[in-house]
Design a protein around this motif. Structure first.
Motif, PDB file in Angstrom:
ATOM      1  N   SER A 117      45.897  70.612  93.830  1.00 40.15           N
ATOM      2  CA  SER A 117      46.637  70.498  93.766  1.00 40.15           C
ATOM      3  C   SER A 117      47.499  68.405  93.751  1.00 40.15           C
ATOM      4  CB  SER A 117      47.618  71.159  94.705  1.00 40.15           C
ATOM      5  OG  SER A 117      47.720  71.838  94.876  1.00 40.15           O
ATOM      6  N   ASN A 158      44.063  75.518  91.313  1.00 41.60           N
ATOM      7  CA  ASN A 158      45.059  75.260  92.372  1.00 41.60           C
ATOM      8  C   ASN A 158      46.334  76.589  92.735  1.00 41.60           C
ATOM      9  OD1 ASN A 158      46.934  74.692  90.625  1.00 41.60           O
ATOM     10  ND2 ASN A 158      47.966  73.512  90.947  1.00 41.60           N
ATOM     11  N   MET A 218      52.445  71.004  95.988  1.00 37.15           N
ATOM     12  CA  MET A 218      51.521  70.362  95.988  1.00 37.15           C
ATOM     13  C   MET A 218      50.590  68.541  96.206  1.00 37.15           C
ATOM     14  SD  MET A 218      52.015  71.682  91.780  1.00 37.15           S
ATOM     15  CE  MET A 218      50.484  70.245  90.565  1.00 37.15           C
TER      16      MET A 218
END
Length: 377
Positions: free
Chosen positions: A351, A318, A295
């Motif tokens: 993310s 995400n 992320m």
């Protein structure tokens, strides 16, 4: 405040968690001691020892075995002796099952309150049989009364703790976390060049141990389903482990020899710069650090529904979460991302935004607040 941490599982995410936590607590003025076992120590803890010393953490090397062993009694007595020699401690904090057990058994010998962080209960594993699950569960239930607080690193782990008999009011969730400072090292194109990735290649990346818990064969089989439709896709399997030869044989059976890259052990987060998608096919986890690292590098995620994914991934925002062992579902999610550049970019940016909730500073602050609360009781 004086706290003794105990760690047998001196590798992977557990070691990283303990290093970050101990350094952070020391920086907040806590006198931190760490008893650690050298028997399973990997590069993460080995590399963290100088930082721990520099931060003022006092270290005690204490050989511990992963499985139950007669030497555990010797270790327990050694810890009791250390507690008496070093003076009064406010708390003892055990990490993973072996050290967590010792931390709580010390209370029977007159030590301070005990905090326990399981870092993924073995009872979550679908690979153990019912008899083993019952035995492990019985041990957890037996140690529950000696536990002042159990820290779960994910909601999934908290639910399992309550199922195992820990009172709901004794269970707290403090997720794993990472430092968000810009990591140094090679740029994306340099890392891709070292991996042999071409300019137009799309890299689906995995970082971890080649062990049954991580289920890398599931990822390999899912990739095989999308590879014919996506000729530009490459699977990068970063890591090593006992399943290495099995994985490479399976890749040959699937005619993927030219589509899978096996770079061995590399710095995970830096290698992720070369990826376009991050994939995690585990069968159980506490809260894997690789999700947070991916992320932070702005990657969309495809992961199985294990501990931590419900915190890290917002479905459709995400990444995608698929059921454990669902090869077809995993393949479909990979295909969606491989075929849509705009979707990959949007999810990757989400993310990068979402990971800001999981910083080491927040983890340390939450843990310190819990310690203070326990001492006021």
């Amino acid at each position: 405040m004086r706290v003794l941490h105990i760690l047998e599982a001196t590798g992977g995410g557990t070691a990283r968690h303990v290093v970050d936590l101990c350094v952070g607590l020391a920086g907040q003025g806590v006198e931190v001691h760490l008893a650690y076992s050298p028997l399973r120590m990997d590069r993460i803890l080995e590399g963290g020892l100088p930082l721990l010393r520099q931060s003022g953490v006092r270290l005690l090397e204490l050989p511990l075995r992963r499985a139950p062993h007669p030497g555990d009694l010797k270790a327990l007595l050694a810890l009791r002796k250390y507690l008496k020699q070093a003076g009064l401690f406010d708390l003892v904090h055990g990490h993973s099952s072996k050290a967590g057990g010792l931390a709580r058994l010390l209370r029977l010998l007159g030590s301070a309150k005990a905090v326990y962080t399981p870092h993924a209960f073995i009872t979550l594993s679908p690979e153990i049989n019912d008899a083993a699950r019952w035995v492990y569960g019985l041990v957890e239930r037996g140690l529950s009364p000696l536990t002042s607080t159990l820290i779960a690193v994910s909601e999934d782990e908290a639910r399992e703790a309550i199922r195992l008999g820990y009172p709901r009011e004794k269970v707290r969730i403090i997720p794993n976390a990472i430092g968000l400072r810009t990591s140094q090292g090679e740029a994306r194109e340099e890392v891709r060049g070292r991996l042999g990735l071409g300019h137009n290649d799309l890299a689906v990346g995995f970082v971890g141990r080649f062990v049954s818990q991580k289920a890398p064969l599931i990822l390999l089989d899912a990739f095989a389903k999308v590879a014919p439709k996506n000729p530009q896709a490459r699977l990068v399997m970063v890591g090593d482990g006992p399943l290495g030869n099995t994985l490479k044989q399976r890749a040959r059976e699937l005619a993927l020899e030219d589509r899978v890259i096996w770079p061995g052990f590399m710095d995970g987060r830096q290698t992720m710069r070369a990826f376009d998608i991050f994939a995690l096919s585990s069968v159980y986890e506490g809260f894997p650090y690789v999700l947070l690292e991916a992320m932070a590098e702005g990657l969309p995620l495809v992961a199985t529904r294990v501990g931590g994914t419900e915190l890290a991934i917002r479905e459709g925002e995400n990444g995608f979460v698929v059921p454990i062992g669902d090869i077809q579902g995993f393949a479909q999610s990979l295909d969606l991302l491989l075929s849509d550049t705009a979707l990959r970019r949007r999810m990757g940016e989400n993310s990068r935004i979402r990971v800001q909730q999981f910083t080491v500073d927040k983890m340390v602050e939450a843990t310190l607040a819990l310690y203070k609360e326990l001492l006021q009781e």
